[in-house]
Design an enzyme around this catalytic site. Structure first.
Site, PDB file in Angstrom:
ATOM      1  N   LYS A   1       1.220   4.318  -2.834  1.00 43.71           N
ATOM      2  CA  LYS A   1       0.649   5.866  -2.882  1.00 43.71           C
ATOM      3  C   LYS A   1       2.123   6.433  -3.181  1.00 43.71           C
ATOM      4  O   LYS A   1       2.486   7.581  -3.463  1.00 43.71           O
ATOM      5  CB  LYS A   1       0.501   5.754  -1.095  1.00 43.71           C
ATOM      6  CG  LYS A   1      -1.086   5.569  -0.918  1.00 43.71           C
ATOM      7  CD  LYS A   1      -2.273   5.634  -1.782  1.00 43.71           C
ATOM      8  CE  LYS A   1      -3.422   5.536  -1.353  1.00 43.71           C
ATOM      9  NZ  LYS A   1      -4.270   5.761  -2.266  1.00 43.71           N
TER      10      LYS A   1
ATOM     11  N   TYR B   1       0.977  -0.970   0.153  1.00 44.66           N
ATOM     12  CA  TYR B   1       0.320   0.071  -0.439  1.00 44.66           C
ATOM     13  C   TYR B   1       1.093   1.960   0.138  1.00 44.66           C
ATOM     14  O   TYR B   1       0.709   2.065  -1.014  1.00 44.66           O
ATOM     15  CB  TYR B   1      -0.630  -0.028   0.825  1.00 44.66           C
ATOM     16  CG  TYR B   1      -1.686   0.861   1.434  1.00 44.66           C
ATOM     17  CD1 TYR B   1      -2.691   1.798   0.767  1.00 44.66           C
ATOM     18  CD2 TYR B   1      -1.535   2.001   2.106  1.00 44.66           C
ATOM     19  CE1 TYR B   1      -4.240   2.356   0.748  1.00 44.66           C
ATOM     20  CE2 TYR B   1      -2.396   2.619   2.288  1.00 44.66           C
ATOM     21  CZ  TYR B   1      -3.769   3.193   1.580  1.00 44.66           C
ATOM     22  OH  TYR B   1      -4.726   4.048   2.064  1.00 44.66           O
TER      23      TYR B   1
END
Length: 476
Positions: free
Chosen positions: A356, A352
């Site tokens: 990002k 994740y």
């Protein structure tokens, strides 16, 4: 014992704007430092009889009050009555057009303490008057349009470099310390496309966009969930039902994203704001039907494809892109040699953070590339917010910090501010947190050089079929 507050302010704002902003009294949480939270508890448009629930912050304690809009004369006067365990208040707010785009606001409040010994009352009254005076001053600040974009102060930059002080501000403490929390720049006539709008940050942002007058295009999974989100948004803002458009799509599949873009473009020739908010944090590695790792697909590939496919409509409106990132990005770089996280043990949190980080880096690239089109690109992170997604994916984190986490509206604040603020026109490529520009890299080895950013862009474009003739989602 009774006390009276009598304050007059003059703001350089139209009468209609001032009245519209204050009429929905739940905006008081944006301008009164003594109000921790305010909520309109009567659904639909504001009218005589609408009720508001307030949670006051008094000497470190949270006290509840309920206000009712007793009566109003459009663009002239509001009369509200508030009732709490220890306080009764009647607020009368008069508005007068001064000409030259200025408005006079006369705020009177009759305050009565209940259940307080008579001998102690005189000590309380000066405090109440001081709190009321600060609130009216806050209202003036909220309604005053900024002349320029904010600059990053020395303290904020130092905190970023020291890491831990910056991380502490990721909690609600950072939001509550902001000197101006107002969202008073209306967005009438503007169209906002937002992904992940059915809960958490996306839903909170969509509510504020609707209250500010924007038309919405909600993009997400499940027609029923989208319909429920629309009703919740309309109950909050009182906007017309046709102001919220629904586009159902599975954002992990690029073919679905492309179909959704076709649907959006067929109905909306101009898009003023695209908010890429949807995110997913699976704890085990999952691969989509198109062969992409799930975290990468939703958090990076889908936002980039939406940006590219919706660019014609963004260009028509000289629009903005707001990409929602994560503070976890600070601890991660991008593994250009393993973008699909197929090597070694899979770590969902790391996947994740990598996605990002890549999204923030590409936002900087597109900000530079799209200057020629008049399209601005921003990225931001919301701090540590308590949302259904966080509770599901990071249950221990959510439990340990439960009392310190931001609520969804706090986390969504900078998203809405970036989209609505006219003083930001022409600015692009920055990374924002709590309405200030922040550095994107504080840990050695996490920043991408210009060359690596361009290599990342080529890789993503190739996967998406944006260069060459390879099918969507199949080239890696």
């Amino acid at each position: 014992m009774k006390a009276n507050l009598d304050e007059t302010i003059v703001v350089a704002r139209s009468l209609a704007d001032c009245f519209r902003y204050v009429k929905d009294f739940s905006t008081i949480e944006q301008w009164d430092p003594g109000v921790y939270r305010a909520e309109k508890i009567t659904s639909g448009p504001v009218h005589a009889g609408t009720e508001f629930a307030l949670l006051l912050n008094v000497a470190g304690a949270r006290l509840s009050m309920t206000y009712q809009l007793c009566s109003f004369v459009e663009n002239e006067q509001l009369v509200l009555e508030g009732e709490g365990r220890n306080l009764h208040a009647v607020d009368t707010i008069d508005f007068r057009d001064c000409g030259d785009g200025r408005t006079e606001i006369h705020y009177r409040a009759e305050l009565r303490l209940k259940g307080v010994p008579q001998i102690a009352s005189p000590a309380f009254m000066p405090v109440l008057r001081k709190v009321g005076s600060k609130a009216v001053g806050g209202l003036k600040t909220a309604l005053t349009l900024p002349a320029a974009a904010p600059t990053t102060g020395f303290n904020a930059a130092l905190k970023d470099r020291l890491v831990l002080p910056a991380a502490l501000d990721f909690t609600e403490r950072g939001y509550l310390a902001m000197p101006n929390k107002a969202l008073s720049q209306f967005m009438d006539g503007k169209t906002v496309v937002i992904t992940g709008p059915t809960s958490g940050l996306g839903l909170a942002a969509a509510k504020e966009f609707s209250r500010l007058g924007a038309s919405l295009v909600l993009v997400g999974r499940g027609e029923a969930r989208l319909g429920e989100a629309r009703q919740e948004i309309l109950a909050f803002s009182g906007a017309a039902e046709n102001s919220v458009d629904l586009v159902e799509a599975e954002l992990s599949l690029m073919a679905e994203v492309s179909r959704a873009c076709d649907e959006i473009l067929s109905r909306h020739k101009c898009i003023d704001v695209l908010v890429n908010n949807a995110g997913v944090l699976p704890l085990s590695r999952q691969v989509t039907a198109e062969g992409n790792e799930l975290t990468l697909a939703v958090n990076l590939l889908a936002p980039v494809l939406l940006m590219h496919r919706l660019l014609p409509a963004l260009k028509n409106a000289s629009g903005r892109v707001v990409n929602v990132a994560s503070g976890g990005m600070y601890l991660s770089g991008v593994a250009l040699g393993d973008m699909q996280f197929s090597k070694g043990a899979f770590d969902g949190t790391k996947a994740y953070a990598r996605a990002k980080r890549a999204l923030v880096s590409l936002t900087e690239c597109y900000a530079e590339d799209w200057q020629q089109f008049g399209v601005d690109c921003h990225s931001m992170h919301p701090g540590w917010a308590s949302t259904p997604g966080v509770a599901k994916s990071l249950p221990v984190f959510n439990k340990v910090l439960a009392r310190r986490l931001r609520d969804a509206r706090m986390g969504a604040d900078t998203v809405v501010w970036l989209a609505a603020s006219q003083e930001l026109a022409g600015l692009s490529g920055d990374f924002w947190f709590d309405r200030q520009v922040h550095t994107t890299a504080v840990v050695p080895g996490t920043a991408l050089s210009s060359g690596k950013s361009r290599a990342l862009k080529r890789w993503v474009n190739n996967v998406l079929g944006l260069e060459g003739n390879e099918p969507l989602g199949l080239t890696r």
